[in-house]
Design a protein around this motif. Sequence first.
Motif, PDB file in Angstrom:
ATOM      1  N   ARG A 105       0.661  -1.382  -0.300  1.00 27.36           N
ATOM      2  CA  ARG A 105      -0.345  -0.392   0.117  1.00 27.36           C
ATOM      3  C   ARG A 105       0.846   0.936   0.283  1.00 27.36           C
ATOM      4  NH1 ARG A 105      -5.555   1.239   1.460  1.00 27.36           N
ATOM      5  NH2 ARG A 105      -5.466   3.525   2.339  1.00 27.36           N
ATOM      6  N   ARG A 106       0.442   1.984  -1.080  1.00 30.96           N
ATOM      7  CA  ARG A 106       1.677   3.625  -0.868  1.00 30.96           C
ATOM      8  C   ARG A 106       0.362   4.479  -0.670  1.00 30.96           C
ATOM      9  NH1 ARG A 106       6.140   1.941  -3.364  1.00 30.96           N
ATOM     10  NH2 ARG A 106       6.069  -0.450  -5.207  1.00 30.96           N
ATOM     11  N   HIS A 107       1.332   5.674  -0.481  1.00 36.59           N
ATOM     12  CA  HIS A 107       0.685   7.094   0.347  1.00 36.59           C
ATOM     13  C   HIS A 107       1.364   7.586  -0.192  1.00 36.59           C
ATOM     14  CE1 HIS A 107      -0.239   9.302   4.271  1.00 36.59           C
ATOM     15  NE2 HIS A 107      -0.988   9.893   2.748  1.00 36.59           N
ATOM     16  N   ALA A 108       0.957   8.383  -0.989  1.00 40.66           N
ATOM     17  CA  ALA A 108       1.563  10.152  -1.267  1.00 40.66           C
ATOM     18  C   ALA A 108       1.272  11.209  -0.842  1.00 40.66           C
ATOM     19  CB  ALA A 108       1.180  10.018  -2.921  1.00 40.66           C
ATOM     20  N   VAL A 109       2.095  12.065  -0.696  1.00 40.17           N
ATOM     21  CA  VAL A 109       1.216  14.056   0.225  1.00 40.17           C
ATOM     22  C   VAL A 109       1.969  14.577  -0.513  1.00 40.17           C
ATOM     23  CG1 VAL A 109       1.509  14.960   1.899  1.00 40.17           C
ATOM     24  CG2 VAL A 109       0.802  12.758   1.915  1.00 40.17           C
ATOM     25  N   ALA A 110       1.244  15.329  -1.193  1.00 35.18           N
ATOM     26  CA  ALA A 110       1.900  16.662  -1.422  1.00 35.18           C
ATOM     27  C   ALA A 110       0.809  18.041  -2.601  1.00 35.18           C
ATOM     28  CB  ALA A 110       2.010  16.269  -3.903  1.00 35.18           C
ATOM     29  N   GLU A 111       1.115  18.733  -2.848  1.00 34.23           N
ATOM     30  CA  GLU A 111       0.268  20.234  -3.112  1.00 34.23           C
ATOM     31  C   GLU A 111      -0.412  19.123  -4.193  1.00 34.23           C
ATOM     32  OE1 GLU A 111       2.669  23.163  -3.784  1.00 34.23           O
ATOM     33  OE2 GLU A 111       3.809  22.596  -1.811  1.00 34.23           O
ATOM     34  N   LYS A 112      -0.283  18.950  -5.825  1.00 35.42           N
ATOM     35  CA  LYS A 112      -0.244  18.305  -6.914  1.00 35.42           C
ATOM     36  C   LYS A 112      -0.925  16.584  -6.818  1.00 35.42           C
ATOM     37  CE  LYS A 112      -1.940  22.228  -8.771  1.00 35.42           C
ATOM     38  NZ  LYS A 112      -1.802  23.376 -10.460  1.00 35.42           N
ATOM     39  N   ILE A 113      -1.314  15.337  -7.076  1.00 31.94           N
ATOM     40  CA  ILE A 113      -1.376  14.959  -8.001  1.00 31.94           C
ATOM     41  C   ILE A 113      -2.333  14.672  -9.117  1.00 31.94           C
ATOM     42  CG2 ILE A 113      -1.781  12.665  -7.119  1.00 31.94           C
ATOM     43  CD1 ILE A 113      -0.852  12.742  -4.347  1.00 31.94           C
ATOM     44  N   PHE A 114      -1.487  14.325 -10.567  1.00 35.72           N
ATOM     45  CA  PHE A 114      -1.859  14.205 -11.418  1.00 35.72           C
ATOM     46  C   PHE A 114      -2.810  12.539 -11.507  1.00 35.72           C
ATOM     47  CE2 PHE A 114       0.287  17.914 -11.537  1.00 35.72           C
ATOM     48  CZ  PHE A 114      -1.030  18.632 -12.139  1.00 35.72           C
ATOM     49  N   LEU A 115      -3.487  11.714 -11.865  1.00 39.16           N
ATOM     50  CA  LEU A 115      -3.705  10.396 -11.792  1.00 39.16           C
ATOM     51  C   LEU A 115      -4.781  10.559 -13.835  1.00 39.16           C
ATOM     52  CD1 LEU A 115      -3.653   6.739 -11.207  1.00 39.16           C
ATOM     53  CD2 LEU A 115      -5.993   8.080 -10.062  1.00 39.16           C
ATOM     54  N   ASP A 116      -3.532   9.425 -15.118  1.00 38.36           N
ATOM     55  CA  ASP A 116      -4.070   8.942 -15.290  1.00 38.36           C
ATOM     56  C   ASP A 116      -5.128   7.907 -15.218  1.00 38.36           C
ATOM     57  OD1 ASP A 116      -4.739   7.625 -17.956  1.00 38.36           O
ATOM     58  OD2 ASP A 116      -3.097   8.783 -19.033  1.00 38.36           O
ATOM     59  N   THR A 117      -6.140   7.723 -15.402  1.00 45.34           N
ATOM     60  CA  THR A 117      -6.962   6.788 -15.284  1.00 45.34           C
ATOM     61  C   THR A 117      -7.318   5.407 -16.184  1.00 45.34           C
ATOM     62  OG1 THR A 117      -9.487   8.488 -15.969  1.00 45.34           O
ATOM     63  CG2 THR A 117      -8.542   8.175 -13.720  1.00 45.34           C
ATOM     64  N   SER A 118      -6.681   5.840 -18.188  1.00 41.87           N
ATOM     65  CA  SER A 118      -6.681   5.325 -18.685  1.00 41.87           C
ATOM     66  C   SER A 118      -5.588   3.625 -18.243  1.00 41.87           C
ATOM     67  CB  SER A 118      -7.061   5.932 -19.966  1.00 41.87           C
ATOM     68  OG  SER A 118      -7.683   6.609 -19.870  1.00 41.87           O
ATOM     69  N   SER A 119      -4.138   4.705 -18.332  1.00 39.65           N
ATOM     70  CA  SER A 119      -3.014   4.044 -18.150  1.00 39.65           C
ATOM     71  C   SER A 119      -3.093   3.270 -16.409  1.00 39.65           C
ATOM     72  CB  SER A 119      -2.001   4.694 -18.402  1.00 39.65           C
ATOM     73  OG  SER A 119      -1.773   5.801 -17.768  1.00 39.65           O
ATOM     74  N   ARG A 120      -3.609   4.683 -15.108  1.00 36.78           N
ATOM     75  CA  ARG A 120      -4.006   4.050 -13.585  1.00 36.78           C
ATOM     76  C   ARG A 120      -1.971   4.716 -13.952  1.00 36.78           C
ATOM     77  NH1 ARG A 120      -6.941  -0.785 -12.876  1.00 36.78           N
ATOM     78  NH2 ARG A 120      -8.969   0.048 -13.939  1.00 36.78           N
ATOM     79  N   THR A 121      -1.356   5.349 -14.320  1.00 39.97           N
ATOM     80  CA  THR A 121      -0.182   6.308 -14.163  1.00 39.97           C
ATOM     81  C   THR A 121      -0.391   7.592 -13.099  1.00 39.97           C
ATOM     82  OG1 THR A 121       0.050   7.587 -16.443  1.00 39.97           O
ATOM     83  CG2 THR A 121       1.287   5.385 -15.915  1.00 39.97           C
ATOM     84  N   LEU A 122       0.680   7.453 -11.283  1.00 39.48           N
ATOM     85  CA  LEU A 122       0.330   8.957 -11.290  1.00 39.48           C
ATOM     86  C   LEU A 122       1.213   9.641 -10.983  1.00 39.48           C
ATOM     87  CD1 LEU A 122      -1.005   9.719  -8.410  1.00 39.48           C
ATOM     88  CD2 LEU A 122       0.840   8.045  -7.172  1.00 39.48           C
TER      89      LEU A 122
END
Length: 132
Positions: A105-122
């Motif tokens: 389980r991974r946790h990211a904390v940032a001012e902005k997070i972008f997620l491509d829902t098609s490729s599931r890249t973060l």
Amino acid sequence: RIRARIYADRLEIESPSETGPAHSEPNEKPSFLVECRRLSVEHAGQGDSPSFRIQCSGDVTCEGDEYQARADRLVFDCATGHLEMSATGERKVNLWRQRPNGGPRRHAVAEKIFLDTSSRTLKVDVPSADAR
């Protein structure tokens, strides 16, 4: 609070009594469930490929098949499948992610997070020292 299920081609507003995580039907693109204080839909695109952008603000929570997130603002572009989450002031966006078949389980904390829902890249922008 507004509760909505977002698909690539439609938006379903749910009543507060409906519960449960968002799960895509086998032949549909990934969907997710959002809860927020304000939600707006902006029509974009023309011709054969009309689309829309969904903007959520005010204590936004977002849940998909592989992730959960909390942010101040969320923008989803249905044409591209890009999901942008951002925070204001001293707060940060929090995203927890785990593959359906287990794994870390991974946790990211940032001012902005972008997620491509098609490729599931973060993509994490301006990460804080808490990103793990």
